[in-house]
Write a protein that holds these residues in place. Structure first.
Motif, PDB file in Angstrom:
ATOM      1  N   SER A  48      59.014  55.510  42.277  1.00  0.00           N
ATOM      2  CA  SER A  48      59.003  54.175  43.193  1.00  0.00           C
ATOM      3  C   SER A  48      59.302  54.400  44.645  1.00  0.00           C
ATOM      4  O   SER A  48      58.881  53.564  45.488  1.00  0.00           O
ATOM      5  N   THR A  54      49.092  49.898  43.879  1.00  0.00           N
ATOM      6  CA  THR A  54      48.869  49.474  42.768  1.00  0.00           C
ATOM      7  C   THR A  54      47.172  49.388  42.484  1.00  0.00           C
ATOM      8  O   THR A  54      46.466  49.665  43.683  1.00  0.00           O
ATOM      9  N   ASN A  56      44.072  47.411  40.743  1.00  0.00           N
ATOM     10  CA  ASN A  56      43.758  46.000  40.249  1.00  0.00           C
ATOM     11  C   ASN A  56      42.318  45.941  39.226  1.00  0.00           C
ATOM     12  O   ASN A  56      41.822  45.143  38.593  1.00  0.00           O
ATOM     13  N   TRP A  67      42.944  56.238  43.586  1.00  0.00           N
ATOM     14  CA  TRP A  67      44.278  55.904  42.767  1.00  0.00           C
ATOM     15  C   TRP A  67      44.942  56.939  41.832  1.00  0.00           C
ATOM     16  O   TRP A  67      45.704  57.414  41.860  1.00  0.00           O
ATOM     17  N   TYR A  92      51.707  50.609  37.426  1.00  0.00           N
ATOM     18  CA  TYR A  92      51.176  50.206  38.910  1.00  0.00           C
ATOM     19  C   TYR A  92      49.890  49.427  38.462  1.00  0.00           C
ATOM     20  O   TYR A  92      49.093  49.521  39.443  1.00  0.00           O
ATOM     21  N   LEU A  93      49.390  49.319  37.292  1.00  0.00           N
ATOM     22  CA  LEU A  93      48.177  48.601  37.227  1.00  0.00           C
ATOM     23  C   LEU A  93      48.472  47.059  37.318  1.00  0.00           C
ATOM     24  O   LEU A  93      49.535  46.337  36.916  1.00  0.00           O
ATOM     25  N   VAL A  94      47.600  46.288  37.999  1.00  0.00           N
ATOM     26  CA  VAL A  94      47.898  44.788  38.252  1.00  0.00           C
ATOM     27  C   VAL A  94      46.326  44.094  37.854  1.00  0.00           C
ATOM     28  O   VAL A  94      45.266  44.867  37.791  1.00  0.00           O
ATOM     29  N   GLY A  95      46.331  43.067  37.797  1.00  0.00           N
ATOM     30  CA  GLY A  95      45.218  42.114  37.431  1.00  0.00           C
ATOM     31  C   GLY A  95      44.346  42.413  36.530  1.00  0.00           C
ATOM     32  O   GLY A  95      44.825  42.828  35.356  1.00  0.00           O
ATOM     33  N   GLU A  96      43.053  42.745  36.654  1.00  0.00           N
ATOM     34  CA  GLU A  96      42.165  43.026  35.904  1.00  0.00           C
ATOM     35  C   GLU A  96      42.327  44.489  34.916  1.00  0.00           C
ATOM     36  O   GLU A  96      42.298  44.770  33.757  1.00  0.00           O
ATOM     37  N   ASP A  98      45.314  45.722  34.575  1.00  0.00           N
ATOM     38  CA  ASP A  98      46.679  45.583  33.683  1.00  0.00           C
ATOM     39  C   ASP A  98      46.303  44.823  32.417  1.00  0.00           C
ATOM     40  O   ASP A  98      46.675  45.112  31.517  1.00  0.00           O
ATOM     41  N   HIS A  99      45.391  43.791  32.863  1.00  0.00           N
ATOM     42  CA  HIS A  99      44.987  43.091  31.615  1.00  0.00           C
ATOM     43  C   HIS A  99      44.203  43.928  30.695  1.00  0.00           C
ATOM     44  O   HIS A  99      44.384  44.153  29.329  1.00  0.00           O
TER      45      HIS A  99
END
Length: 163
Positions: A48, A54, A56, A67, A92-96, A98-99
């Protein structure tokens, strides 16, 4: 057995104390075995501090590749153990993206009998987020790439997007 004399009791006590001191001194130079959670926490802090990007799950395949390369380099620099890489990057995965990970994680672990490493994670992300038809389209674009009226720098940047 004859009763223990005061001298003998004190010698036994001194021997126990001496053994304890030797054991303690021996342990001073020996690094303590760290728990997995301590190691993971330390890695998380070290990663960090670099403020990694991140991801997405949207955009061009080149964004995913950038990435992944960022994390490959970061893991090398912080000397992240193989068994921690997937969880550290998944944070560090977000949005789609992370889903996808939340819904696919246990199935992927099951398919690989619990041996799911960083390389398998990268392959699974590429397959899911940029399916074969998208990769083929990009490959065709790359094959048709011509310099035209681009400068050498522009052409080089465009070329690098396909690698």
């Amino acid at each position: 057995m004859p009763p223990l004399s005061r001298k003998r009791l004190s010698r036994n006590s001194a021997n126990r104390t001496l053994r304890s001191l030797v054991r303690a001194l021996t342990d001073v130079g020996t690094p303590r075995e760290r728990s997995v959670s301590e190691l993971a926490s330390d890695m998380s802090k070290r990663i960090s501090q670099s403020k990694p990007s991140t991801f997405n799950g949207k955009g061009e395949p080149s964004e995913l590749e950038l990435w992944l390369r960022e994390f490959d380099k970061l893991f090398d620099v912080v000397e992240c153990p193989e068994e921690l890489k997937v969880n550290q990057a998944a944070f560090y995965l977000v949005g789609e993206a992370d889903h996808w990970w939340a819904n696919s994680r246990y199935g992927l672990l099951e398919q690989t009998n619990g041996v799911f490493n960083w390389d398998l994670f990268k392959r699974a992300m590429r397959e899911q987020l940029y399916p074969l038809h998208v990769r083929k389209d990009k490959s065709n674009e790359f094959a048709r790439l011509e310099m035209g009226d681009m400068t050498v720098d522009e052409y080089y940047r465009k070329f690098m997007e396909y690698i």
